[in-house]
Each structure stands twice: as C-alpha cells, then as structure tokens.
Design an enzyme around this catalytic site. Structure first.
Site, PDB file in Angstrom:
ATOM      1  N   SER A  78      23.250  55.050  73.408  1.00  0.00           N
ATOM      2  CA  SER A  78      24.703  55.154  73.605  1.00  0.00           C
ATOM      3  C   SER A  78      25.088  56.466  74.285  1.00  0.00           C
ATOM      4  O   SER A  78      24.353  57.450  74.236  1.00  0.00           O
ATOM      5  CB  SER A  78      25.422  55.064  72.264  1.00  0.00           C
ATOM      6  OG  SER A  78      24.997  53.933  71.538  1.00  0.00           O
TER       7      SER A  78
HETATM    8  N1  SAH Z   1      22.008  53.560  67.977  1.00  0.00           N
HETATM    9  C1  SAH Z   1      21.235  53.346  69.184  1.00  0.00           C
HETATM   10  C2  SAH Z   1      21.975  52.474  70.160  1.00  0.00           C
HETATM   11  C3  SAH Z   1      21.118  51.345  70.562  1.00  0.00           C
HETATM   12  S1  SAH Z   1      21.898  50.023  71.419  1.00  0.00           S
HETATM   13  C4  SAH Z   1      20.792  54.664  69.792  1.00  0.00           C
HETATM   14  O1  SAH Z   1      21.242  55.730  69.337  1.00  0.00           O
HETATM   15  O2  SAH Z   1      19.985  54.654  70.709  1.00  0.00           O
HETATM   16  C5  SAH Z   1      22.044  48.829  70.135  1.00  0.00           C
HETATM   17  C6  SAH Z   1      20.786  48.379  69.452  1.00  0.00           C
HETATM   18  O3  SAH Z   1      21.146  47.364  68.527  1.00  0.00           O
HETATM   19  C7  SAH Z   1      19.737  47.760  70.368  1.00  0.00           C
HETATM   20  O4  SAH Z   1      18.542  48.456  70.221  1.00  0.00           O
HETATM   21  C8  SAH Z   1      19.621  46.325  69.873  1.00  0.00           C
HETATM   22  O5  SAH Z   1      18.323  45.806  69.969  1.00  0.00           O
HETATM   23  C9  SAH Z   1      20.070  46.459  68.442  1.00  0.00           C
HETATM   24  N2  SAH Z   1      20.548  45.219  67.819  1.00  0.00           N
HETATM   25  C10 SAH Z   1      21.232  44.207  68.385  1.00  0.00           C
HETATM   26  N3  SAH Z   1      21.498  43.240  67.486  1.00  0.00           N
HETATM   27  C11 SAH Z   1      20.965  43.664  66.297  1.00  0.00           C
HETATM   28  C12 SAH Z   1      20.910  43.105  64.974  1.00  0.00           C
HETATM   29  N4  SAH Z   1      21.440  41.915  64.686  1.00  0.00           N
HETATM   30  N5  SAH Z   1      20.285  43.814  64.024  1.00  0.00           N
HETATM   31  C13 SAH Z   1      19.721  45.031  64.288  1.00  0.00           C
HETATM   32  N6  SAH Z   1      19.744  45.604  65.503  1.00  0.00           N
HETATM   33  C14 SAH Z   1      20.360  44.932  66.498  1.00  0.00           C
END
Ligand code: SAH
Length: 250
Positions: free
Chosen positions: A99
């Site tokens: 993000s």
């Molecule tokens: N907090 C992260 C942002 C990652 S983007 C950071 O600091 O880098 C969002 C993430 O949510 C992705 O890696 C995606 O694979 C995950 N995601 C999507 N749906 C999900 C679910 N149902 N349960 C757990 N993770 C999920």
C-alpha cells in the site's frame, strides 16, 4: 615497525569481523535513512492536503515515528527497492501491491494503536503494514490468502526481529477466532461489505478500518467503531483504491 603493522592488521581484521556480524538490514537501514525522513515529510504534506477529509492537520506523532523507523525497502522485490521511499503503492508480485505509505500511516492512525493492544490485520501482503502496527501495539496477528506472499512476509519480519507478529495463511474474511477479540482490525483489501465475522471479533470499544466498495472502482475507507454497548458507528473517511478481498465468501 613490523610490530605496528601487526597491530594495524589485527585491528583491521577485528573491524572486518564486526562488519560481517552486523545484520545486513542494520547497514542498509542507514543508507535509506534520509529517504525515509523525506517520505515522512511527504506524508505530513499529504495529510495537510487532505485535512478536510481527515478532520485534522496531522497524524499521531508515534505513527510518523514508526514510518521513519521501518525499512520499507526490506519488504520490496529487489527491482522496486530504489522506489521504496516514494509515496506510492508498488507491485509485490502475484498481482498484489504494497500500500501507499500515506494510506498505511492513515489507517494506522485511525485505529489508534496502544502499546498493549492486540491487532488483527487482513492481507499481510509484503508485511510492511504489519511491521508498522507491531511498532505501536502489543501483538499483531496477520492473515494472508496467497501462500507465497505470506511466507515471504513472515521471513522478512523475522529477519528484522519482529517477534510480536503472528502470521498465517488463510481467508481473512473469517478473522482469527482463536485470538479474538481484538482491540483493532485493519483490512488492507477492498471488501463489498464489512465482513460480519470481523465485527464479531472486534472488542466493544474497538476500531476497525476497512476499504468498502466495488473491486473495479474506487472504494471508501470506512472507520467502524464498536461502541461499549456493541452498537456500530461507521464513518467514511476518503476514497481509496485497494486490491480486492478474495476468498470463498460472497
Ligand atoms: N498490508 C499489505 C497490503 C497488501 S495488498 C502490505 O502492507 O503490503 C492486500 C493483500 O490482501 C494481498 O496480499 C492479498 O493477497 C490479500 N488478500 C486478499 N484477499 C484476502 C483474504 N480473503 N484473506 C487474506 N488476505 C487477502
């Protein structure tokens, strides 16, 4: 004369050994310290620019200190490391992104993490948001649905010495019953609705931040507070764009 030379060599080899013993992250962290400080200033400016949405001119200084401390480049694929301190979301593989730092700072600020708090994060991704939370809370639990990303994030977090983060692979829609209730929940993927299991796992008096809306358009960042009597109060903060929350739910 030879004696002096010998002493010099000994000293030099000692310095060399000490350098070898230093963790790579400790050396690299300094290399990026200035970039990180600049990022802090950029975020402060973005907060002022969006103060009408946020209803304030600055975020909690503790959050900004965490942004200034956590080596974001350590969570990035090598190809993007030079961009680690730009205020932008960046690809981390598997179609996912780390993000934007301003959004990480804002979400962290909104849930008001306190030193003893137990926090749940949905979407570990790179692990960066989890690290920021771990700087400010007691225990962080984080769930990632893509195994390769979750495992890699766990490795990076362990290398950096975060021992107050517990991660697992799974569908975060259903939360993490075993460690509930949580003082705060951070959902870092866009949901069509606020997942009811997460509401149940939030403590009365707790806060949850979640991007809500269509996966194809912008979403609204929503702050949910569960009042001490269990009632929910929601507040739309600002439009955002997140990757979708995937998984089996509808
Ligand atoms: N907090 C992260 C942002 C990652 S983007 C950071 O600091 O880098 C969002 C993430 O949510 C992705 O890696 C995606 O694979 C995950 N995601 C999507 N749906 C999900 C679910 N149902 N349960 C757990 N993770 C999920």
């Amino acid at each position: 004369m030879t004696g002096t030379n010998n002493v010099d060599w000994k000293t030099l080899s000692r310095i060399y050994i000490v350098l070898l013993l230093l963790p790579v992250s400790a050396i690299a962290a300094d290399e990026y310290a200035r970039d990180r400080q600049q990022l802090v200033e950029e975020i402060e400016q973005s907060v002022r620019d969006t103060s009408l949405y946020l209803d304030k001119e600055e975020l909690d200084p503790r959050v900004m200190t965490a942004i200034g401390d956590v080596p974001r480049h350590e969570f990035m694929p090598a190809a993007y490391r030079s961009l680690a301190y730009t205020n932008r979301p960046l690809p981390i593989g598997h179609g996912q992104t780390i993000s934007q730092p301003y959004i990480v700072a804002l979400m962290t600020d909104l849930i008001k993490p306190q030193p003893g708090d137990r926090i749940l994060e949905i979407g570990t991704g790179s692990g960066y948001q989890a690290a920021i939370l771990a700087e400010l809370a007691g225990q962080v639990y984080s769930i990632e649905i893509i195994e390769a990303l979750g495992k890699q994030a766990e490795e990076h977090l362990a290398q950096l010495g975060y021992d107050n983060i517990t991660a697992r692979i799974g569908d975060g829609y259903y939360g993490w019953e075993e460690h509930a209730p949580f003082d705060a929940i951070v959902v870092t993927a866009a949901a069509s609705h606020i997942p009811p299991p997460l509401i149940r796992q939030l403590k009365p008096g707790g806060l949850m931040v979640v991007p809500v809306g269509s996966r194809f358009l912008t979403q609204q960042l929503v702050l949910v507070s569960k009042e001490p009597d269990g009632q929910l109060v929601t507040r739309q903060i600002l439009p955002v764009r997140f990757v979708p929350l995937t998984g089996g739910h509808d």
